[in-house]
Every structure is written in structure tokens, then in C-alpha cells.
Design a protein around this motif. Structure first.
Motif, PDB file in Angstrom:
ATOM      1  N   ARG A 315      -0.487  14.097  -0.316  1.00  0.00           N
ATOM      2  CA  ARG A 315       0.309  14.261  -1.546  1.00  0.00           C
ATOM      3  C   ARG A 315       1.738  13.753  -1.369  1.00  0.00           C
ATOM      4  O   ARG A 315       2.324  13.172  -2.284  1.00  0.00           O
ATOM      5  N   LYS A 318       1.774   9.961  -1.542  1.00  0.00           N
ATOM      6  CA  LYS A 318       1.579   9.540  -2.925  1.00  0.00           C
ATOM      7  C   LYS A 318       2.866   9.743  -3.739  1.00  0.00           C
ATOM      8  O   LYS A 318       3.245   8.888  -4.547  1.00  0.00           O
ATOM      9  N   SER A 319       3.544  10.846  -3.484  1.00  0.00           N
ATOM     10  CA  SER A 319       4.787  11.096  -4.224  1.00  0.00           C
ATOM     11  C   SER A 319       5.840  10.067  -3.832  1.00  0.00           C
ATOM     12  O   SER A 319       6.570   9.545  -4.666  1.00  0.00           O
ATOM     13  N   GLU A 409      -5.210  21.570  -0.901  1.00  0.00           N
ATOM     14  CA  GLU A 409      -4.040  20.885  -1.454  1.00  0.00           C
ATOM     15  C   GLU A 409      -3.575  21.561  -2.745  1.00  0.00           C
ATOM     16  O   GLU A 409      -4.379  22.191  -3.438  1.00  0.00           O
ATOM     17  N   PHE A 415       1.846  12.909 -10.856  1.00  0.00           N
ATOM     18  CA  PHE A 415       2.529  11.884 -10.059  1.00  0.00           C
ATOM     19  C   PHE A 415       3.143  10.767 -10.898  1.00  0.00           C
ATOM     20  O   PHE A 415       3.809   9.907 -10.366  1.00  0.00           O
TER      21      PHE A 415
END
Ligand SMILES: [Fe+2]
Ligand SMILES: [Fe+2]
Ligand SMILES: [Fe+2]
Length: 418
Positions: A315, A318-319, A409, A415
Motif C-alpha cells: 500500500r 502504491k501511495s 491490509e 489511491f
């Protein structure tokens, strides 16, 4: 000064800096403001770094990296002066008396060393002294601020005097002072509050929350990551209990772990800074907060590194990509640096988890088996309706660590919106 005497003194300074980091860790949970916790953790890292550098020099001189308890008397002294009746009293005794005296003793050592024979030691001490002086200046400012309260002033004055008289009684922290013979001071008749107080202290303004209820402003956008970073301060007290409480771990563990703890403070600061830059009052943002921070030490460390941190990379990566794609460079850098640090923490976790289990719990399992054991426990405790509860027995036993991470998660992260 002959080499054996220098070795013995270096050993003493290494021991003292290491002890200092441990004792400060024991008092971090008693620090009220988040900035104080962060600064104290930085001092722990500096003290461990100083000890590490001095140990390298000692190893050159002695051809071994052993650290000895200098004298039983010093050990009793450390226990005595650390057991103050309050946070400010500890700070005053430890920083303004003991740490100041360590500087004096290092200066005494430099006067006894030869400018050519001992140049590597002299260069090193000259480099370390300003770091130590800075710490004391910080503590002085804080104490100056707090002694406007008469009861605090009384406690601070009493403990400083006790620490000062005790140092004199030892004829300096190195035993090489010029204090003459003085009696050991009587311990003040006050109840010790720490190290490792039963209850952790947090700021009065702190709003307690949980990860399932993020603040409104960040709920449906990428800023939730900055809030997550801000909340990392909450692991610092539990980690400091571990740091203080582990009395039979090798020196290297404390070097690694001090960096780990300081990094968590830095991550908190990165999150706070970004949210403030974005115009938020961070005091309005809750922090997940466990009242009892003294959990089982070994399990806490394994959970943190092998799940909390190991499972956060997808995560975060991806952020980071989304932040950069949307030209939010500072948020992107925040995520990027966090990933860099967390990678190191997972490496520390892999190195020390099996060691901790073996040496402290007589549990010989491999890292894989320990991780599997935690997964099994998480399955057994899974809340009805959760992703974990939906797996059947066969899926549970065959799931990989990575796939397991996917199940725990954070859900509902957005996002595509800044
Ligand atoms: Fe973290
Ligand atoms: Fe982090
Ligand atoms: Fe971390």
C-alpha cells in the motif's frame, strides 16, 4: 597513559552510554509531549552510536569487542540515580549531573592521552563531545520551563543534589576526579516513579482513536497515509519498554533497535509536518492508543516487524506512485523514505526475532515457524466476517506470508484522490 588503562576507561564510557540509552528508554513512557518522546529517542540513538564508535576504538586497542561491567558500584549507582520520583527529576539528575560529568570525565581522558599515539581516540572524542553537550542543553531548556511549578522545582532540586553528591562520592564517573573522600548520599525518601512506569503518559490534548475510524478529512483520500505516519509515535512507548526491559540481549541489538525506535519518531514527524503544511491542526487528529503499553516484549517485536511493517509495503508503494503522479512531491518523498526505513526494520526483525525467542523464551523455532505461529493465532482470533475468518482449514495452512499480508491490509483505501 598506557594502553590497558585507556582500554579500561573506554570500556567504562561504552558501558555508560549504553546504560544511558537504556535508562532514557525507561523514562520515555513518562514523557508527556510527543516532541519530548521523539527527542529522547534521538538521544538514545546518539548514545548507542557513541558507544558503538568507542567500541570500535576499544577493539583496535584490545583486539576484542567485549564490554565489561566496570565495577559493581557503578551498576548500583546507575540503578539508584535512575529511580527518580518523576520525569523532570530524572532528567535533571541524569542530564545535568551524570551526562555533564561524563563530559568532564571524557575531557579528563583527553588530557591524559598522547597527541600522536592516541590521536584516533582523541579525534573520536572531539567529534562526540558536541553531540553530548547538545543533549544537555535540550534538557536544561525543558527543565527551566517546568520548574515554575514549586513541587516540580523541589523534586528536581532534590534529585539533582542526590545525583551530584553520588558522583562526588564515586570521585567522578571515571573514579579519576578530584573530589576527595565524601560519603555516599542517602537516597531521598520518595517513591520511584520509573524507569518503566506502569502507565504511559501522553499529552493532555491527545485524542485517542483507532485505525477503523480515521479523521473525516483524510477518510476518502490519499492524505490518510500522512495520518498513518503521524500515528507511528504510538509504537514508541511499547518499543522503549522493550529496549529498557531486555537485559540479556547483545550490544548490537541495542544499536539496531535504537535506530528503529528513532525512525518511528521521524515517521511521526514526517506525517505531522505534511499534515500541518496542508493546513491541518494535528491536535484534532486522533492517535490509536493502547493504555497498557507493557505487552509481552518478544511477541510485540515479532508482530511489529513481521506483520505491522512487513505487510505495509504494497500500500505504501502504491501511495508513493500516486503522490508522485499527482505532483505531490513532499508526500511522495514521505512515503519513499518511510519505505526505505521500514525495509531496514524488517531486516532487523528477521535478524533479531529468532534470537529473542531462543534466548528469552527458550523457543528454538525458525523465523518461518514463528511467523506461521503468529498467523495461526491470528486465524484463531479472527473476527467473524473478516477476510481471515473466511478461509478454510486448508487455505489457512497453505497461505504464504505475503498473501496473508494482503488479508490484513487496510481496507477501503482510496489511491486516486489527493
Ligand atoms: Fe513504523
Ligand atoms: Fe513508518
Ligand atoms: Fe518501522
Amino acid at each position: 597513559m598506557r594502553v590497558p588503562e585507556q582500554i579500561s576507561l573506554l570500556n567504562r564510557f561504552i558501558f555508560l552510554d549504553w546504560a544511558s540509552a537504556r535508562l532514557i528508554a525507561g523514562w520515555v513512557p513518562a514523557a508527556k509531549e510527543l516532541e519530548w518522546k521523539s527527542e529522547l529517542c534521538r538521544h538514545m540513538w546518539i548514545d548507542m552510536t557513541c558507544a558503538h564508535r568507542l567500541l570500535e576504538r576499544k577493539e583496535e586497542l584490545a583486539a576484542n569487542a567485549k564490554i565489561h561491567i566496570p565495577t559493581p558500584q557503578i551498576q548500583t549507582f546507575l540503578q539508584d540515580v535512575a529511580a527518580a520520583d518523576g520525569f523532570y527529576a530524572f532528567l535533571a539528575g541524569w542530564y545535568m549531573e551524570v551526562k555533564t560529568e561524563i563530559i568532564h570525565a571524557l575531557e579528563r581522558l583527553t588530557e591524559s592521552l598522547d597527541p600522536i599515539f592516541d590521536a584516533p581516540t582523541l579525534e573520536l572524542i572531539t567529534e562526540l563531545l558536541p553531540k553530548k553537550r547538545d543533549q544537555i542543553e535540550w534538557a536544561k531548556r525543558l527543565i527551566h520551563e517546568c520548574v515554575k511549578d514549586p513541587a516540580t522545582l523541589e523534586s528536581v532540586t532534590r534529585w539533582r543534589k542526590y545525583a551530584r553528591d553520588y558522583v562526588r562520592h564515586l570521585n567522578g564517573i571515571d573514579g579519576r576526579g578530584d573530589f576527595g573522600v565524601t560519603a555516599q548520599p542517602a537516597k531521598p525518601l520518595v517513591e520511584a516513579y520509573g524507569p518503566a512506569p506502569k502507565k504511559r503518559t501522553m499529552p493532555d490534548w491527545l485524542k485517542k482513536g483507532d485505525f477503523d475510524h480515521p479523521p473525516e478529512d483524510v477518510r476518502d483520500n490519499l492524505k490518510i497515509f500522512m495520518w498513518h505516519y503521524m500515528t507511528e509515535i504510538q509504537v514508541v512507548d511499547p518499543m522503549c519498554y522493550v529496549f529498557y526491559g531486555m537485559d540479556d540481549m547483545p550490544f548490537e541489538f541495542f544499536v539496531d533497535f535504537s535506530r528503529h525506535i528513532w525512525d518511528e519518531c521521524r515517521h511521526h514527524q514526517m506525517g505531522v509536518r505534511r499534515l500541518e503544511q496542508l493546513g491541518f491542526d494535528i491536535k484534532q487528529f486522533p492517535i490509536p492508543f493502547v493504555e497498557d503499553a507493557t505487552q509481552e516484549l518478544e511477541h510485540f517485536y515479532a508482530e511489529l516487524t513481521m506483520f505491522g511493517e512487513s505487510c505495509s509495503f504494497s500500500r505504501k508503494k502504491k501511495s508513493m506512485d500516486s503522490f508522485y503522479a499527482k505532483s505531490d512531491i513532499i508526500s511522495g518523498m514521505t512515503a519513499e523514505i518511510d519505505i526505505v526505513d521500514e525495509r531496514t526494520h524488517v531486516k532487523f526483525g528477521k535478524k533479531w526475532t529468532p534470537f529473542l525467542y531462543k534466548h528469552r523464551l527458550q523457543d528454538d523455532r525458525s523465523l518461518d515457524d514463528i511467523v506461521r505461529g503468529i498467523m495461526d493465532r491470528r486465524f484463531a482470533e479472527a473476527a467473524p466476517g473478516s477476510d481471515l475468518s473466511k478461509l478454510n482449514a486448508e487455505e489457512r495452512s497453505s497461505i504464504t506470508h505475503f498473501a496473508f499480508c494482503g488479508k490484513i491490509e487496510f481496507k477501503n483505501l482510496v489511491f486516486d484522490k489527493l
